[in-house]
Design a protein around this motif. Structure first.
Motif, PDB file in Angstrom:
ATOM      1  N   ALA B  57       0.838  -1.203   0.000  1.00 52.73           N
ATOM      2  CA  ALA B  57       0.000   0.000   0.000  1.00 52.73           C
ATOM      3  C   ALA B  57       0.877   1.260   0.000  1.00 52.73           C
ATOM      4  CB  ALA B  57      -0.924  -0.007   1.212  1.00 52.73           C
ATOM      5  N   ARG B  60       2.365   2.009  -3.335  1.00 49.16           N
ATOM      6  CA  ARG B  60       1.366   2.597  -4.238  1.00 49.16           C
ATOM      7  C   ARG B  60       1.136   4.079  -3.915  1.00 49.16           C
ATOM      8  NH1 ARG B  60      -0.634  -1.455  -7.459  1.00 49.16           N
ATOM      9  NH2 ARG B  60      -0.875  -3.485  -6.465  1.00 49.16           N
ATOM     10  N   GLU B 218      -5.127   1.797 -10.858  1.00 48.19           N
ATOM     11  CA  GLU B 218      -4.522   0.730 -10.068  1.00 48.19           C
ATOM     12  C   GLU B 218      -3.650   1.236  -8.914  1.00 48.19           C
ATOM     13  OE1 GLU B 218      -1.925  -1.493 -12.513  1.00 48.19           O
ATOM     14  OE2 GLU B 218      -1.578  -3.056 -11.026  1.00 48.19           O
ATOM     15  N   ASN B 219      -2.906   2.310  -9.145  1.00 47.28           N
ATOM     16  CA  ASN B 219      -2.001   2.800  -8.096  1.00 47.28           C
ATOM     17  C   ASN B 219      -2.515   4.042  -7.382  1.00 47.28           C
ATOM     18  OD1 ASN B 219       0.123   0.843  -8.442  1.00 47.28           O
ATOM     19  ND2 ASN B 219       0.508   1.837 -10.410  1.00 47.28           N
ATOM     20  N   TYR B 221      -4.824   5.890  -4.471  1.00 48.02           N
ATOM     21  CA  TYR B 221      -5.290   5.482  -3.150  1.00 48.02           C
ATOM     22  C   TYR B 221      -6.362   6.446  -2.689  1.00 48.02           C
ATOM     23  CZ  TYR B 221      -2.905   9.220  -0.534  1.00 48.02           C
ATOM     24  OH  TYR B 221      -2.533  10.440  -0.023  1.00 48.02           O
ATOM     25  N   GLU B 246      -1.021   0.402   5.298  1.00 50.59           N
ATOM     26  CA  GLU B 246      -1.471  -0.998   5.231  1.00 50.59           C
ATOM     27  C   GLU B 246      -2.774  -1.163   6.023  1.00 50.59           C
ATOM     28  OE1 GLU B 246      -0.689  -3.811   2.984  1.00 50.59           O
ATOM     29  OE2 GLU B 246       1.111  -2.597   3.297  1.00 50.59           O
ATOM     30  N   THR B 251      -5.990   0.890  -0.848  1.00 51.65           N
ATOM     31  CA  THR B 251      -5.693   0.639  -2.262  1.00 51.65           C
ATOM     32  C   THR B 251      -6.983   0.342  -3.034  1.00 51.65           C
ATOM     33  OG1 THR B 251      -5.429  -1.748  -2.005  1.00 51.65           O
ATOM     34  CG2 THR B 251      -3.469  -0.398  -1.617  1.00 51.65           C
ATOM     35  N   GLU B 253      -7.727  -2.156  -4.762  1.00 51.72           N
ATOM     36  CA  GLU B 253      -8.172  -3.530  -4.546  1.00 51.72           C
ATOM     37  C   GLU B 253      -8.956  -3.646  -3.228  1.00 51.72           C
ATOM     38  OE1 GLU B 253      -6.078  -7.855  -4.298  1.00 51.72           O
ATOM     39  OE2 GLU B 253      -4.880  -6.202  -5.117  1.00 51.72           O
TER      40      GLU B 253
END
Lengths: 277, 321
Positions: B57, B60, B218-219, B221, B246, B251, B253
């Protein structure tokens, strides 16, 4: 500790009276009789400073005797992120429950103000800083739907540091959920009054309470979006005296009026009267 | 131009530099050198796979903050045509940290709004590092009212560390400016798609992200608080930002699992800045598809508002006593 010092201490405490009966005002530093402070809804009788007031006492303060019926009291926070910092979220929830005897940082329900039925939501700062996670957001949204169904004025009392970090983005999204909920209150032309107590900050200030028809602030309450420390670090200068107090917000046109606890019920009742209730 | 290099990708950048040197040699196309180049290129591909495949995380977050990452206006200018920028909140000021206007995409007219960071010291100062003032949010609101009046769909782009923390911002109602946008967007009966292209910093990002579909690169946050801020409050130590990143689950995902993000758009290996043209191409296609899908799923205003309400109401985790 040596003998004479101990005896001296005992001697002194004899003069001071038994513990728990007296307390010191955090503002004027004067000694106040504890029971008088409680009777006065935690407002210092000497200087008028508004101390922390539990949500339960706020309900007593605002509503007619024994008129309150709580809704959604069974909702509790899970730990969706399995969040662990220097203290785990599960532990914080447990401790908050013990400290406040509440399931969450907000109590919602219906009651009467001078005989007028209202939907009232009250936050409690002692429950993890009154922070808004999934449950607080959900209870506000459900209270708004409840008010709409029963055509009741919607009243909130805020005391919150902001969004609850331990639930991450789920907390942030409650800002959108609660703002939408009060949007529906407005669409239904129901009165919406918010009382901002000390403190009302961050993501809570930037959502439902700021969207009220009328905003009442408690004297000297801290009300602001970004914490003073973060601002000072960003702009690298000292903040002016009284920055982000209720009085500062009144001056800048961000709240309608400031009302002490003693006046709040009467003012809310009168405002509801103006609005046809 | 000197490239900005993140710590974790140092081996990749070093190898790339070596390869460049080799390629610049006069005899590059011949014999042994050609062989070495091919060998190094192979190695580089494997190394990139290894380093960029499973990013943490915090890594990213670093990519999302990369100074060479495309900015919102880059996306707008490469994805839309005829972008006409509109300015000002009609109350106080024009906030350069929020941009917006009207534009075309595949024959449809959109209201486009986004936060804008600079690319160097000078433009970052001009754009206030992409941190909007209340005026910026009020400009966005004004544009959304145009969308309502002319029944135009809205696409917003998010890349901000958050709303600006300053004296003037507080004096002029940063909180109520954000709150009013949340309320307006949640009940506005036109399709709204939000795209997080970099940083999604708390309420300052949410103020233009209440949408029917949230697309996350994708990257990118999206977080309730910066990892540094969270670390300083809950760990009492700002250097624990990597742990906070974290723990906060920020992220694309993670947020897709929480049903906050709807679509994740793959970036070129190593991040959008490593192949900007490809990034614009992929995102443009996704936006067109997403708008098509949204129009099919929600063919009328009633369904649109109902679905948005359901979506917002469904976010959160509850248990019972």
């Amino acid at each position: 500790m040596s003998e004479p010092a101990l005896s001296k201490k005992v001697e002194k405490s004899k003069v001071v009276v038994p513990e728990g009966l007296w307390t010191k005002c955090v503002s004027c530093r004067q000694i106040i009789y504890e029971k008088e402070l409680i009777r006065n809804y935690q407002v210092c009788p000497k200087c008028g400073h508004h101390h922390y007031l539990p949500a339960i006492s706020r309900i007593e303060l605002l509503l007619d005797d024994a008129s309150f019926k709580e809704i959604n009291s069974d909702l509790k926070s899970g730990d969706p992120l399995n969040f662990k910092a220097s203290k785990s979220y599960k532990m914080s929830l447990k401790e908050a429950g013990f400290a406040t005897a509440l399931n969450e940082a907000i109590i919602t329900g219906e009651g009467k103000i001078d005989g007028k039925k209202v939907c009232l939501s009250v936050m409690d700062f002692k429950f993890i800083g009154g922070s808004m996670g999934s449950v607080v957001g959900e209870k506000v949204a459900r209270a708004a739907d409840f008010a709409i169904n029963k055509k009741l004025p919607f009243i909130v009392v805020c005391a919150s540091g902001g969004a609850r970090m331990q639930e991450g983005m789920l907390s942030l999204m409650q800002m959108a959920k609660t703002s939408m909920a009060v949007g529906k209150i407005h669409e239904n032309k129901l009165p919406f009054i918010s009382i901002m107590a000390h403190p009302t900050t961050g993501g809570v200030l930037a959502s439902f309470p700021s969207l009220a028809d009328i905003i009442i602030a408690e004297p000297k309450a801290l009300i602001g979006f970004t914490g003073a420390r973060v601002i000072e670090r960003t702009i690298k200068e000292r903040l002016p005296d009284g920055f982000q107090t209720a009085e500062f917000l009144l001056k800048h046109g961000m709240v309608d009026l400031i009302a002490s606890r003693a006046e709040q019920k009467e003012i809310v009742s009168q405002l509801l009267g103006f609005m046809g209730y | 131009m000197a490239r900005f290099c993140m710590d974790f990708e140092k081996p990749v950048v070093e190898l790339e530099d070596k390869l460049e040197q080799l390629k610049s040699l006069k005899a590059a196309g011949t014999g042994e050198i050609a062989h070495d180049i091919a060998e190094l290129e192979n190695q580089l591909e494997r190394l990139k796979e290894l380093i960029y495949k499973d990013l943490t995380a915090w890594q990213r977050v670093q990519i999302a903050r990369h100074p060479q990452r495309p900015r919102v206006l880059d996306y707008i200018n490469h994805i839309f045509s005829d972008f006409t920028e509109l300015h000002g909140d009609r109350l106080y000021h024009d906030d350069p940290a929020i941009v917006g206007g009207l534009a075309h995409l595949e024959g449809d007219t959109f209201v486009v709004i986004g936060t804008q960071k600079g690319k160097n010291a000078k433009t970052n100062i001009k754009r206030n590092f992409g941190m909007p003032m209340p005026e910026g949010y009020r400009k966005a609101l004004r544009l959304m009212k145009i969308a309502k009046k002319f029944n135009l769909p809205i696409i917003t782009f998010i890349d901000t560390q958050g709303a600006y923390p300053g004296i003037g911002a507080e004096e002029r109602g940063q909180a109520v400016a954000i709150a009013e946008n949340l309320q307006f967007m949640s009940r506005l009966a036109v399709p709204i798609i939000a795209v997080n292209v970099g940083e999604g910093g708390s309420g300052g990002a949410l103020a233009i992200s209440v949408a029917d579909r949230l697309i996350m690169l994708e990257n990118s946050y999206y977080s309730v608080i910066t990892p540094e801020g969270c670390a300083s409050i809950l760990w009492h130590d700002e250097t624990k930002a990597c742990d906070a990143a974290e723990a906060l689950k920020i992220t694309a995902e993670d947020l897709a699992k929480m049903k906050i993000a709807d679509i994740i758009v793959k970036e070129p290996l190593g991040g959008a800045h490593r192949d900007v043209e490809k990034t614009y191409y992929i995102l443009r296609k996704k936006l067109i598809d997403c708008y098509k899908e949204l129009k099919t799923t929600c063919p009328n205003k009633k369904k649109l508002i109902e679905d948005r309400e359901k979506k917002l109401n469904s976010i959160g985790r509850l248990t019972s006593v």
